[in-house]
Design a protein around this motif. Structure first.
Motif, PDB file in Angstrom:
ATOM      1  N   ARG A 289       0.780  -1.010  -0.082  1.00 59.53           N
ATOM      2  CA  ARG A 289       0.035  -0.093  -0.073  1.00 59.53           C
ATOM      3  C   ARG A 289       0.980   1.200   0.088  1.00 59.53           C
ATOM      4  N   ASN A 290       1.770   1.228   0.925  1.00 57.56           N
ATOM      5  CA  ASN A 290       2.759   2.599   1.053  1.00 57.56           C
ATOM      6  C   ASN A 290       3.588   2.728   0.157  1.00 57.56           C
ATOM      7  N   VAL A 291       4.520   1.753   0.048  1.00 61.78           N
ATOM      8  CA  VAL A 291       5.559   2.193  -0.726  1.00 61.78           C
ATOM      9  C   VAL A 291       5.075   1.652  -2.350  1.00 61.78           C
ATOM     10  N   GLY A 292       4.643   0.454  -2.615  1.00 57.90           N
ATOM     11  CA  GLY A 292       4.014   0.100  -3.819  1.00 57.90           C
ATOM     12  C   GLY A 292       2.986   1.195  -4.191  1.00 57.90           C
ATOM     13  N   GLY A 293       2.232   1.464  -3.574  1.00 56.85           N
ATOM     14  CA  GLY A 293       1.083   2.416  -3.921  1.00 56.85           C
ATOM     15  C   GLY A 293       0.033   1.774  -4.397  1.00 56.85           C
ATOM     16  N   GLY A 294      -0.201   0.730  -3.864  1.00 61.72           N
ATOM     17  CA  GLY A 294      -1.368  -0.085  -4.048  1.00 61.72           C
ATOM     18  C   GLY A 294      -2.708   0.087  -3.114  1.00 61.72           C
ATOM     19  N   ARG A 295      -3.547   0.851  -3.657  1.00 54.70           N
ATOM     20  CA  ARG A 295      -4.531   1.228  -2.554  1.00 54.70           C
ATOM     21  C   ARG A 295      -5.831   0.805  -3.145  1.00 54.70           C
ATOM     22  N   PRO A 296      -6.988   0.239  -2.339  1.00 52.93           N
ATOM     23  CA  PRO A 296      -8.202  -0.120  -2.673  1.00 52.93           C
ATOM     24  C   PRO A 296      -8.878   1.038  -3.597  1.00 52.93           C
ATOM     25  N   GLY A 297      -9.497   0.967  -4.675  1.00 51.10           N
ATOM     26  CA  GLY A 297     -10.148   1.693  -5.376  1.00 51.10           C
ATOM     27  C   GLY A 297      -9.494   2.583  -6.456  1.00 51.10           C
ATOM     28  N   GLU A 298      -8.188   2.421  -6.118  1.00 52.58           N
ATOM     29  CA  GLU A 298      -7.113   2.876  -7.263  1.00 52.58           C
ATOM     30  C   GLU A 298      -6.828   1.699  -8.028  1.00 52.58           C
ATOM     31  N   VAL A 299      -5.456   1.310  -7.789  1.00 48.63           N
ATOM     32  CA  VAL A 299      -5.106   0.043  -8.806  1.00 48.63           C
ATOM     33  C   VAL A 299      -5.777  -1.145  -8.306  1.00 48.63           C
ATOM     34  N   ASP A 300      -6.120  -1.020  -6.971  1.00 42.98           N
ATOM     35  CA  ASP A 300      -6.570  -2.473  -6.301  1.00 42.98           C
ATOM     36  C   ASP A 300      -8.297  -2.348  -6.921  1.00 42.98           C
ATOM     37  N   ARG A 301      -8.679  -3.257  -7.471  1.00 41.06           N
ATOM     38  CA  ARG A 301     -10.081  -2.855  -8.095  1.00 41.06           C
ATOM     39  C   ARG A 301     -10.975  -4.114  -7.540  1.00 41.06           C
ATOM     40  N   ALA A 302     -10.651  -4.952  -6.847  1.00 45.80           N
ATOM     41  CA  ALA A 302     -11.368  -5.916  -6.422  1.00 45.80           C
ATOM     42  C   ALA A 302     -12.980  -5.567  -6.060  1.00 45.80           C
TER      43      ALA A 302
END
Lengths: 483, 91
Positions: A289-302
Motif C-alpha cells: 500500500r505505502n511503498v508500492g502505492g497499491g490502494r483499494p479503489g485505485e489500482v486495487d479494483r477488487a
C-alpha cells in the motif's frame, strides 16, 4: 534529520569506562590508581560523575557517546587499545583477567577476586532508544515528518492515508531502529521492486511498515522474505492487487522460525489472536500500500475483496503432520525456514465427520474442491487445502503419503467436458464448447497444495481458492527466510 | 514533538497543497468563519459587505470556542457548502 555521528576513537593504552553509581566501579577505584602509578597509559571515561574516580584524569562521558559507540554494556569495562583499535576487553572486576589484560601484577590484592559489574547507562532502557536515534538515526534515510503539537499520533497515520483502515503503531525513529535490530541486513539494501508503482523498497521502508503493522523485531526477517516473494514476476503481486477477484497474498510459514517467533499452528490457526501471523501478513500489505502505492479503489479494483486482504499469514503444523511440510513440496530441505506466497481468497470449510476410510475422505475433498470458484470451471485456478489434524489422522492410519492423497484427489477430479461446457446443466457459465468431448482435471499438475494445520479436535479441513493460475496469473512462490 | 518516518515511496508531498485560488469571487460561496474571539464579528461584517459588492454569497459560521480546533461537523459543513473560506483571527 540528526547530524551524522562519527564513532569517537579511543586513545591507545588502557581504557576504562565506569560510573560512580556502580559499587564494583567504586570497589576498583584504587586499582585504577594502581595502574596509573605503575606507569600505564590509562584513560578513564565516566558516565555519571566527572569527579569519579578521584585522583585520576577523567573524560566526561555523561553524553554516553563513547560508551554507546563502543558498545559498552557493563561497567566497569576495561579495554586495551593499540593503534586506535580495541584489541582486548574485560567487563566487571576479575583480578586474573585485569592482570592479564594490563600486564600489571598484584592488582587490588585486598579486594575480592571477582565482582560482577553493573549495567552501562548507555544500554539502560530509559536511554537506549534516544541514544540509538541520536547516534545512529542518520543511517535512516526516510523523510522525517514532524507532527503538529495538537496532532494525535495514531490519528495522523489515518489522515496521511498510511493505514489499511485499522490503527497503526506510529513509526518513530526509535521504534524503527529497534525493528532493524531484527535483521542483519543493511537499512539501505533493496529488498524488491514493489508494484504497482515499481518502487525499489529498502529494508528500512519494510521496517517502518512493520512497525506500523505491530511487528516485533524478530518478525522482520519473515516480512522481508514475504515482500521478496510477493514482488517476483512469478507471484505477480501487481495482478493480484489489480484483479477484480477477492484475492490477496497469503503467507504460509515453514521451518524453525515458526516456533522461534511464536506462530500459531493449532487451535484457530486461520483466525484471530496470534500477533506474529497477523502482523506479518499486515506488514506485507502495508508495504504494498505505502511503498508500492497499491490502494483499494485505485489500482486495487477488487469487486468484493476479502477480510484476508488485511492480513492472511499462518504457519504449518509440521510436528503433528503425517507428511513432509509445504516447504519440502516446494523444494526446500527441512530445517530451512521459508515463506510461501499464495494468491488466495478466504476460507471454506469441508465438513466430513463420517469418513474413516481414506478413499471416502479423498472423495469428500474432491467434490468440495470441485466448487472452487465454479464447479464448471477447470484448470483456471490453484487451491490450498488446509487439512485438519483429525482428517490427517485418517490418512496417517492408512499410510497414505501426501503424493498419494494428491493423486487420489486428482483422480476424482477428472471432469467430463459434457458437464463443464457452457450451457451444460442449464448453466451458461462453463468451459468453451470445444472441450465437449474432453476430460479435464479441475487443477493443473501441482495446482493443489496440502498444508497440515489446525486444532486437534474437529473433523474439518479448509479450502482456499486461488487466483488465475500459472504463468499468466500467479504461481505459488517460496523464499527462504534469511536473518 | 513527535517525528515519524515516512512509510511511503515519498513520491507524494508531505504537506497538503492549497486549493487553487479562484480567479474571481463572483458567484462563489464564501464562508466566513468566526473563531469566536472578541470583535471578530466586526471584521467579518465588513468583509461580508465587500463580498456582496463583488457578487459573492457570504455564509457565516462560528467555532464554539477559539481554544480548540473546529469540530468535525463544522469542518465538514464548511467543505460541503463553501467554495472559499475566510477565517477571522481578531482580538
Amino acid at each position: 534529520m540528526p547530524a551524522p555521528a562519527e564513532k569517537p576513537s579511543l586513545p591507545d593504552g588502557l581504557v576504562a569506562v565506569v560510573k560512580r553509581d556502580c559499587p564494583t566501579c567504586a570497589l576498583i577505584e584504587p586499582v585504577l590508581r594502581q595502574l596509573k602509578s605503575a606507569g600505564r597509559r590509562l584513560t578513564v571515561y565516566t558516565q555519571d560523575d566527572p569527579t569519579f574516580p578521584s585522583g585520576l584524569d577523567v573524560v566526561d562521558d555523561r553524553e554516553l557517546e563513547v560508551s554507546w559507540h563502543h558498545a559498552v554494556e557493563t561497567v566497569p569495562t576495561l579495554m586495551r587499545v593499540e593503534s586506535g583499535a580495541e584489541v582486548e576487553r574485560t567487563v566487571g572486576w576479575n583480578r586474573k583477567d585485569w592482570e592479564a589484560l594490563t600486564g600489571v601484577g598484584n592488582l587490588g590484592t585486598t579486594l575480592p577476586a571477582h565482582r560482577p559489574g553493573c549495567g552501562s547507562l548507555s544500554v539502560h532502557p530509559d536511554n537506549a532508544d534516544a541514544l540509538g536515534v541520536r547516534f545512529s538515526g542518520s543511517k535512516l534515510k526516510s523523510r522525517r515528518i514532524e507532527l503538529a503539537s495538537l496532532e494525535d499520533e495514531v490519528e495522523s497515520l489515518f489522515e496521511r492515508g498510511w493505514t489499511d483502515g485499522l490503527p497503526g503503531v506510529p513509526p518513530t525513529e526509535g521504534r524503527v531502529l529497534r525493528m532493524l535490530e531484527g535483521t542483519a541486513r543493511s537499512p539501505d539494501e533493496v529488498v524488491a521492486v514493489a508494484p504497482p508503482d515499481l518502487i525499489a523498497v529498502t529494508v528500512e521502508k519494510v521496517a517502518i511498515n512493520a512497525v506500523m503493522a505491530g511487528c516485533k523485531p524478530e518478525y522482520l526477517p519473515v516480512v522481508l522474505a514475504a515482500v521478496e516473494a510477493a514482488c517476483t514476476d512469478e507471484f505477480n503481486m501487481h495482478g493480484v492487487l489489480a484483479t477484480t477477484m477477492p484475492v490477496g497474498p497469503i503467507v504460509v510459514v515453514n521451518g524453525p522460525i515458526r516456533r522461534a517467533i511464536g506462530m500459531n499452528t493449532g487451535v484457530n490457526v486461520l483466525g484471530q489472536g496470534n500477533r506474529a501471523g497477523l502482523t506479518i501478513g499486515r506488514a506485507l500489505q502495508l508495504v504494498i500500500r505505502n511503498v508500492g502505492g497499491g490502494r483499494p479503489g485505485e489500482v486495487d479494483r477488487a469487486t468484493h475483496g476479502s477480510p484476508g486482504k488485511l492480513s492472511f499469514c499462518f504457519a504449518e503444523d509440521e510436528e503433528g503432520s503425517p507428511w513432509e511440510p509445504l516447504s519440502a513440496q516446494r523444494g526446500f530441505t527441512s530445517g530451512v525456514s521459508t515463506v510461501t506466497l499464495f494468491a488466495g481468497e478466504g476460507t471454506r470449510c469441508v465438513i466430513d465427520q463420517h469418513s474413516r476410510k481414506p478413499e471416502s475422505l479423498a472423495s469428500s475433498f474432491a467434490v468440495s474442491l470441485r466448487a472452487v470458484h465454479h464447479p464448471k470451471l477447470a484448470l483456471g485456478f490453484d487451491a490450498i487445502l488446509v487439512v485438519g489434524p483429525e482428517h490427517a489422522r485418517v490418512f496417517r492410519e492408512a499410510g497414505w503419503t501426501k503424493a498419494r492423497v494428491l493423486e487420489e484427489i486428482d483422480a476424482r477430479l477428472q471432469l467430463p467436458g459434457g458437464d463443464l461446457v457452457r450451457g451444460a446443466n442449464g448453466i451458461e457459465e462453463g468451459m468453451p464448447e470445444h472441450f465437449l468431448s474432453d476430460t479435464l482435471p479441475k487443477f493443473r499438475p501441482g495446482g493443489l497444495l496440502l498444508i497440515h494445520a489446525g486444532g486437534s479436535a474437529g473433523l474439518f479441513s479448509e479450502i482456499i481458492g486461488g487466483w488465475v493460475s500459472g504463468a499468466g496469473g500467479s504461481q505459488p512462490t517460496t523464499k527462504e527466510v534469511r536473518p | 514533538m513527535t517525528i515519524l518516518l515516512d512509510p511511503t515511496s515519498e513520491r507524494a508531498v508531505a504537506k497538503r497543497t492549497l486549493v487553487a485560488r479562484p480567479s474571481s469571487l463572483k458567484g462563489k460561496v464564501v464562508g466566513l468563519l468566526d473563531i469566536s474571539k472578541p470583535r471578530g464579528d466586526v471584521f467579518l461584517d465588513r468583509i461580508a459587505e465587500r463580498l456582496a459588492d463583488d457578487g459573492a454569497t457570504a455564509l457565516r459560521f462560528a467555532k464554539p470556542t477559539y481554544t480548540k480546533p473546529a469540530p468535525v461537523d463544522l469542518r465538514q459543513e464548511l467543505a460541503a457548502k463553501c467554495d472559499v473560506l475566510i477565517e477571522a483571527l481578531a482580538d
